[in-house]
Design an enzyme around this catalytic site. Structure first.
Site, short mmCIF file in Angstrom:
data_model
loop_
_atom_site.label_atom_id
_atom_site.label_comp_id
_atom_site.label_asym_id
_atom_site.label_seq_id
_atom_site.Cartn_x
_atom_site.Cartn_y
_atom_site.Cartn_z
N HIS A 41 -16.93 46.38 -0.57
CA HIS A 41 -17.76 45.47 -1.36
C HIS A 41 -17.90 44.08 -0.72
O HIS A 41 -18.60 43.23 -1.25
CB HIS A 41 -17.20 45.32 -2.78
CG HIS A 41 -17.40 46.55 -3.63
ND1 HIS A 41 -18.63 46.87 -4.18
CD2 HIS A 41 -16.55 47.52 -4.00
CE1 HIS A 41 -18.50 48.00 -4.87
NE2 HIS A 41 -17.26 48.41 -4.78
N LYS B 241 -10.38 49.28 -10.72
CA LYS B 241 -9.98 49.60 -9.35
C LYS B 241 -9.81 48.28 -8.61
O LYS B 241 -10.53 47.32 -8.88
CB LYS B 241 -11.06 50.43 -8.65
CG LYS B 241 -11.24 51.82 -9.22
CD LYS B 241 -12.31 52.55 -8.44
CE LYS B 241 -12.57 53.94 -9.01
NZ LYS B 241 -13.65 54.64 -8.30
N HIS C 169 -12.39 46.92 -3.38
CA HIS C 169 -12.44 47.66 -2.12
C HIS C 169 -13.11 46.82 -1.03
O HIS C 169 -14.04 46.05 -1.30
CB HIS C 169 -13.21 48.96 -2.31
CG HIS C 169 -13.06 49.93 -1.18
ND1 HIS C 169 -13.83 49.87 -0.04
CD2 HIS C 169 -12.21 50.98 -1.01
CE1 HIS C 169 -13.46 50.84 0.79
NE2 HIS C 169 -12.49 51.53 0.22
#
Length: 552
Positions: free
Chosen positions: A118, A112, A115
């Protein structure tokens, strides 16, 4: 001992050594004065009158001037000698055990894009690692990737249905993200896909070659992409670990729990550990699925035990959001029940949520969007400012200053609190922002570049007896105490507040204590002062994870 009293004694200790008198004599002479970041005064002021009344100092001559001049000289001499070690060699840290510290932080899920959620774990963990390292600890920075679990069964099955190796080469994480979204949507109405996902994950757990090959490809692609983001943030890791490293060890943990009589089986067939004080299962943690596969906490138990065996750490710190508080409470409790007394030296540092982090295009999903936006906005602000210097790489400076703004905004308050994100506020050049910190440091660098730092030859400390200079020097005396307070509770707000106050004091001094046009001896003394402030600002910013810029 109350923190203010502790710090007052620490300052008294420094003055007693500098002036050759007993420490207790100075305690009552230090009056505590409340200070905000914008006040132009330090936290403690020395009352020489108290020392005179108590007969500690003789009455001949201007004792206030003599005492302050000597204290000024000692602070600046220490700064010149110790440079980046200033403050960290203080006797305050003599009682602190220095050893090996493992810090686990950032820890995004593979396959992924990174984001924005994080960001907090990444910069907070980096601060803690920097702080511990600056105080002499051997720090091991661990990125514990979410690289195992049923979601990879879904992604593996999805890639076999919708994936394309060509698209994977061109834009790896975006393609995996698109596949994951598509397969999730299909799985809602198609049980066959759910079965395919479970089958793929079973093949993974059994180390089936083709499934493992695809998973390794996803992992390597992800780590390469993440490293680019970490490079922008100025963050590095010693170890890229992950749940997958401990899947076999997790089964050994289950066997250890069985041997100790800690593992119980529920009616549903799941394996649990009873954590209730009364032994009535009113509180328990599930460590095994009914099909015998491990869970996140089982792999975390295995990872903790493995790290202790591998690194023999003295303490281990986990940095995650506060929603995982119960998870870590249970993790440490199970480790203690298994006989691992070192679990008492494991700590969870929780943080709150960031609200309203958006770009002009709407809700932010990826951290790269946030970093790009910060750089673009900062570049625009710099181009519109009349004070901006000519730079070879303005984008690089804008990136560093933009990241500074993100970090300071995050670190100003208690880590456990949620906060509202505001682009306009965090990028202001005035006020308590990362931009202001960088601007102050850059102005001092410009001054030193033009006239020197005043370290060549002797200087006359009696030329630094104006209130602006004394305020700065008294504030610098507190740097080690701020670091001590920071290492006690692992909160960066103490250091941020100290550096903000120092920046406000320095800005006032820069306006009122000119170097240009002053007599040489006066200019030399002031340059020594400004050089000291610049050094401490840079040191503190680096601990926070900020790269100081020298021109902006």
């Amino acid at each position: 001992m109350h923190m203010a009293c502790y710090f007052r004694r620490s300052i008294a200790s420094k003055l007693s050594r500098a002036l050759g008198r007993s420490e207790d004599a100075f305690i009552s002479a230090l009056c505590a004065i409340p200070v905000s970041k914008k006040q132009q005064s330090p936290d403690f002021r020395l009352s020489v009158n108290t020392l005179l009344r108590n007969g500690i100092l003789p009455t001949n001559g201007d004792l206030q001037a003599q005492t302050e001049a000597l204290a000024s000289q000692k602070v600046l001499e220490q700064l010149c000698q110790e440079r980046h070690k200033f403050g960290v060699k203080s006797e305050l840290f003599d009682g602190l055990k220095k050893g090996t510290t493992v810090v686990e932080f950032s820890s995004p899920n593979i396959a992924k894009k990174f984001h924005a959620g994080h960001l907090r774990s990444t910069i907070i963990g980096n601060f803690i690692a920097n702080l511990k390292e600056s105080l002499g600890n051997n720090v091991i920075r661990v990125n514990y990737l979410g690289d195992w679990g049923m979601q990879f069964g879904l992604l593996g099955a999805g890639f076999q249905l919708f994936g394309c190796q060509e698209k994977l080469k061109k834009n790896p994480l975006q393609h995996l993200f698109d596949v994951y979204v598509q397969v999730n949507k299909e799985a809602e109405n198609n049980e066959v896909i759910g079965q395919a996902a479970r089958e793929f994950f079973r093949r993974l757990e059994q180390q089936e070659h083709q499934a493992l090959l695809l998973w390794k490809q996803f992992r390597e692609i992800t780590v390469e992409e993440y490293q680019q983001v970490y490079k922008r943030l100025g963050v590095h890791f010693d170890i890229y670990s992950g749940e997958s490293f401990h899947q076999q060890q997790a089964q050994e943990v289950v066997q250890q729990l069985q041997r100790r009589g800690l593992l119980k089986t529920t009616e549903k067939g799941t394996g649990v550990v009873d954590l209730s004080s009364a032994g009535d299962m009113s509180s328990y943690s599930t460590v095994l699925r009914s099909d015998g596969t491990s869970l996140y906490i089982t792999r975390d138990l295995a990872a903790a035990i493995d790290r202790k065996e591998r690194y023999n750490f003295d303490e281990m710190i986990y940095v995650t959001d506060k929603s995982q508080g119960i998870h870590f409470q249970q993790l440490f409790q199970i480790l203690l029940a298994m006989g691992h007394s070192w679990a008492e030296r494991c700590q969870h540092v929780p943080f709150g949520l960031v609200q309203g982090m958006k770009t002009r295009l709407g809700e932010v999903v990826f951290l790269e969007d946030v970093l790009d936006e910060a750089r673009a906005r900062m570049l625009r602000n710099m181009s519109q400012s009349k004070t901006t210097k000519e730079m070879v790489y303005p984008e690089d400076t804008a990136e560093k200053v933009g990241i500074s703004a993100l970090i300071v905004q995050d670190f100003k308050g208690p880590l456990g609190s949620d906060y509202k994100f505001d682009w306009d506020r965090i990028l202001q050049a005035q006020g308590d922002t990362g931009v202001f910190l960088q601007y102050t440091h850059a102005r001092l660098c410009s001054l030193i570049h033009r006239y020197g730092d005043g370290e060549e030859g002797a200087f006359d400390p009696s030329l630094l007896l104006d209130q602006r200079s004394i305020s700065i020097l008294q504030h610098l005396l507190r740097y080690d105490e701020v670091l001590y307070q920071s290492v006690q509770d692992l909160q960066p707000k103490h250091l941020v507040n100290f550096l903000m106050t120092l920046s406000h004091l320095a800005a006032s001094a820069h306006r009122e204590l000119p170097v240009k046009g002053s007599p040489q001896a006066v200019a030399q003394a002031r340059l020594r002062l400004f050089g000291g402030v610049c050094t401490v600002l840079a040191n503190g910013m680096k601990i926070l994870g900020i790269t100081p810029v020298e021109k902006m």
